[in-house]
Structure formats: C-alpha cells, structure tokens
Design an enzyme around this catalytic site. Structure first.
Site, PDB file in Angstrom:
ATOM      1  N   ARG A  31      -3.242  -5.590 -10.257  1.00 37.91           N
ATOM      2  CA  ARG A  31      -2.912  -7.006 -10.137  1.00 37.91           C
ATOM      3  C   ARG A  31      -2.774  -7.424  -8.673  1.00 37.91           C
ATOM      4  O   ARG A  31      -3.588  -8.147  -8.139  1.00 37.91           O
ATOM      5  CB  ARG A  31      -1.621  -7.308 -10.919  1.00 37.91           C
ATOM      6  N   ASP A  32      -1.748  -6.917  -8.019  1.00 37.53           N
ATOM      7  CA  ASP A  32      -1.476  -7.316  -6.643  1.00 37.53           C
ATOM      8  C   ASP A  32      -2.587  -6.868  -5.707  1.00 37.53           C
ATOM      9  O   ASP A  32      -2.879  -7.528  -4.709  1.00 37.53           O
ATOM     10  CB  ASP A  32      -0.132  -6.716  -6.207  1.00 37.53           C
ATOM     11  N   HIS A 223       9.491  -3.146  -3.239  1.00 40.30           N
ATOM     12  CA  HIS A 223       8.051  -3.397  -3.154  1.00 40.30           C
ATOM     13  C   HIS A 223       7.729  -3.715  -1.696  1.00 40.30           C
ATOM     14  O   HIS A 223       8.043  -4.792  -1.198  1.00 40.30           O
ATOM     15  CB  HIS A 223       7.719  -4.593  -4.059  1.00 40.30           C
ATOM     16  N   HIS A 225       5.077  -3.826   1.741  1.00 41.26           N
ATOM     17  CA  HIS A 225       3.735  -3.900   2.298  1.00 41.26           C
ATOM     18  C   HIS A 225       3.751  -3.183   3.644  1.00 41.26           C
ATOM     19  O   HIS A 225       4.795  -3.078   4.291  1.00 41.26           O
ATOM     20  CB  HIS A 225       3.304  -5.357   2.465  1.00 41.26           C
ATOM     21  N   CYS A 256      -0.743 -10.805  -0.149  1.00 38.26           N
ATOM     22  CA  CYS A 256      -0.563 -12.129  -0.735  1.00 38.26           C
ATOM     23  C   CYS A 256      -1.568 -13.108  -0.153  1.00 38.26           C
ATOM     24  O   CYS A 256      -1.652 -13.267   1.080  1.00 38.26           O
ATOM     25  CB  CYS A 256       0.858 -12.626  -0.478  1.00 38.26           C
ATOM     26  N   ASN A 265      -0.274  -3.367   0.142  1.00 39.55           N
ATOM     27  CA  ASN A 265       0.960  -2.716  -0.257  1.00 39.55           C
ATOM     28  C   ASN A 265       1.006  -1.293   0.303  1.00 39.55           C
ATOM     29  O   ASN A 265      -0.006  -0.744   0.740  1.00 39.55           O
ATOM     30  CB  ASN A 265       1.020  -2.619  -1.785  1.00 39.55           C
TER      31      ASN A 265
END
Length: 328
Positions: A31-32, A223, A225, A256, A265
């Site tokens: 997803r990300d 989470h 990055h 993002c 990430n």
C-alpha cells in the site's frame, strides 16, 4: 556529596531497559510503497508480491487502500488485489480507508481490519485529505461505526507525528490528543507515522513515553521513513522503549505523495537483519524476504533503497575465485 552507593544507583538508572525478545512487523509496501508509483503495476504483480511476503513469514500486511481512484490511481484495483491473495496462512490483511464510502467498500471486499489515518499537523492534513483535523476525527467516528457493524477491527495511524514539512515541530500534546481521541472511539492499536523522516531518537522516546502515560491502553506501533538516513536508528530507539510493533516496506518502497521531500519507508529486510543480529525474533525468513525484494525491484523497474538485498546477510560467504585478486 553523593556517596559510592548513590553513584552506583545513578549508573544503574542510566542503563537501557532490555530489548524485547520478539516483535511484530507490519508490512506496508503493497500500500504505502506502491501508492506513489506513477507507472501502473499489474494487479497480478501486486498479488504475487503480497503472497511472497506472506510466504517469507510476514503475518500482518497493509495490502491496499480503498481511497478514491482519482486520488490514488495505482490502488484502484483494491478489491481485486484482496480477492487474489492466498489467505490460507492466516495473515491479517488490512487496508487504509479515508472515509465512510471507503469503509463500506473495504467491508464488502472482506478486509480483516481497517486503518484510519489523519495528520498531527493541520497543514499536512489539509494537503493529504483536504480536511481539518477535527473534520477527520468526525469522519473516523463514521468509519468505526461501519466497521463495528461488520465486526471488523480498526487501527489508527497518526501521520507527521514527529514533525511536519510545512509547520516544523509538532507538539507532543497534539499527538497525544489524537491518540486519546482514537482510544475514546475504541481504537487502541495506534501507529505513530514519521511521514517525512523527521523523527530522531529523543523524539521517539518523548512521544512513546507521553502516549504510555496519557493513553495507557494504546498498543503503540512505529512507522519510520528513512528520509534523513536515521530510520533504523529510530527503530532501535523504539526497541529501547519496549515497543514491539513496527511498520516497514519491502525494498524501502514508499513516500507520501503529498509531502515534499518524502522518501521511502524503512526497509523490511534491513529491519529484519538488524533484529536478527540483535537476537530479536520476528518470524520472518530473511533469505526468502530478500528474494521477494529483488522481485519487487524487477517489477518496479529501478533500483530500490534496501541495503541487505544488495549485500546479503553479514555472514553470507562468497567464492574467492569469483573475486579479482590485486596485482602488484
């Protein structure tokens, strides 16, 4: 003047707590990681990626988002991806849901858990979802109601929890207030997101401790990055605080699309390697994971950021005859 016993106690108080013996990893690459890719990734490729990650031992994966296809075209096949994943291994499959409509689609598709999100800063929340923080929280209430009717759990994510690219420092109180609101909605699984890589170890310590004090029922995930190269350092700081849930992305994919300068990430295989070397169990087979990362790199069509996928584990041996010998 302090005596010898006082000094000894002070030294003991400075010692870090023992690291956890086991952690849970949440793979967010499907997803990300893929959401920002401009070139279309075929649905079958996405399904193969998720199945490979499950086969490598990952048991909690954020596989897609039920967001508007106009906003994130790459994830317009959310239901098809979910339908094609091999669920025989018992992995928990989650999806990001931005609003009530997305929650209804996710429930119809058979998602295991929904992930709601908003930013700790007003400016990033406006850019990311075109709402104020208060409006987003009102929307979360609707999603929780839909999920409850379908008997689906909800996890909460807080973006820009360590800093905002438009506002700079984000007060810890604002992060805690959102976490408190989540908990009041019944959401106790809460992830602190470092959307643009602004986290540092002191900030990790501060925010984890603040949540534990003011939202003690929260099960905290982190989470990070790797925008400024300290993603794994921050993860280690989280381990020192006793955090046992971390989100990461295969190959270091991600970033993002609504935050300037955002990069990928922290890389799942790099994180697993660090955990292995620290004697911390994750349940993930590193060699299998590296193979999946290389397949992901081939599918994306460019070099990915992961380091261990390039170098291999520390004790991976090489044939001396395959390496040139220095002359002279």
């Amino acid at each position: 003047m302090n005596g010898p016993m006082d000094q000894t106690q002070a030294v003991r108080d400075m010692r870090p707590a023992p690291l956890p013996s086991r952690v849970s990893l949440v793979e967010v690459g499907p997803r990300d990681g893929l959401q920002a890719e401009a070139e279309w990734i075929p649905t079958a490729t996405k399904i193969d990626l998720v199945n490979g990650l499950i086969d490598a031992g990952l048991r909690h994966l954020e596989v897609t988002s039920f967001v508007s296809p106009r906003a994130v075209p790459q994830l317009r096949d959310a239901a098809e991806v979910l339908a094609g994943i091999d669920r025989s291994m018992g992995a928990v499959l989650t999806a990001l849901v931005p609003n009530a409509k997305g929650a209804e689609r996710a429930a119809s598709a058979g998602i295991d858990a929904m992930v709601v999100f908003l930013s700790a800063s007003e400016s990033h929340n406006a850019k990311n979802v075109n709402r104020s923080v208060r409006e987003s929280l009102d929307g979360v209430r609707d999603i929780v109601r839909i999920a409850a009717d379908a008997d689906i759990p909800v996890f909460g994510a807080i973006a820009t929890a360590f800093g905002c690219p438009f506002e700079g420092n984000v007060p810890v109180g604002g992060v805690v207030d959102i976490a408190r609101a989540y908990a009041d909605f019944g959401i106790t699984s809460i992830s602190l997101g470092d959307t643009t890589g602004m986290a540092t170890p002191p900030l990790v310590q501060e925010r984890v401790r603040a949540l534990r004090e003011r939202v003690p029922e929260a099960d905290i995930a982190l989470h990070f990055h790797n925008t400024r190269g300290v993603g794994l350092v921050c993860a280690y700081a989280g381990l020192q605080e006793g955090v046992t849930r971390f989100e990461s992305s295969v190959g270091g994919l991600g970033g993002c699309p609504f935050a300037p300068g955002a990069t990928g990430n922290i890389c799942t295989e790099d994180l697993v390697y660090m955990l292995d070397e620290c004697g911390i169990e994750s349940g993930v087979d590193l060699q299998r994971l590296i193979a999946v990362s290389r397949r992901a790199e081939a599918a994306i069509g460019r070099r990915l950021a992961g380091q261990v996928m390039k170098a291999g584990p520390r004790l991976e041996l090489h044939d001396m005859n395959a390496v040139a010998t220095a002359c002279g």
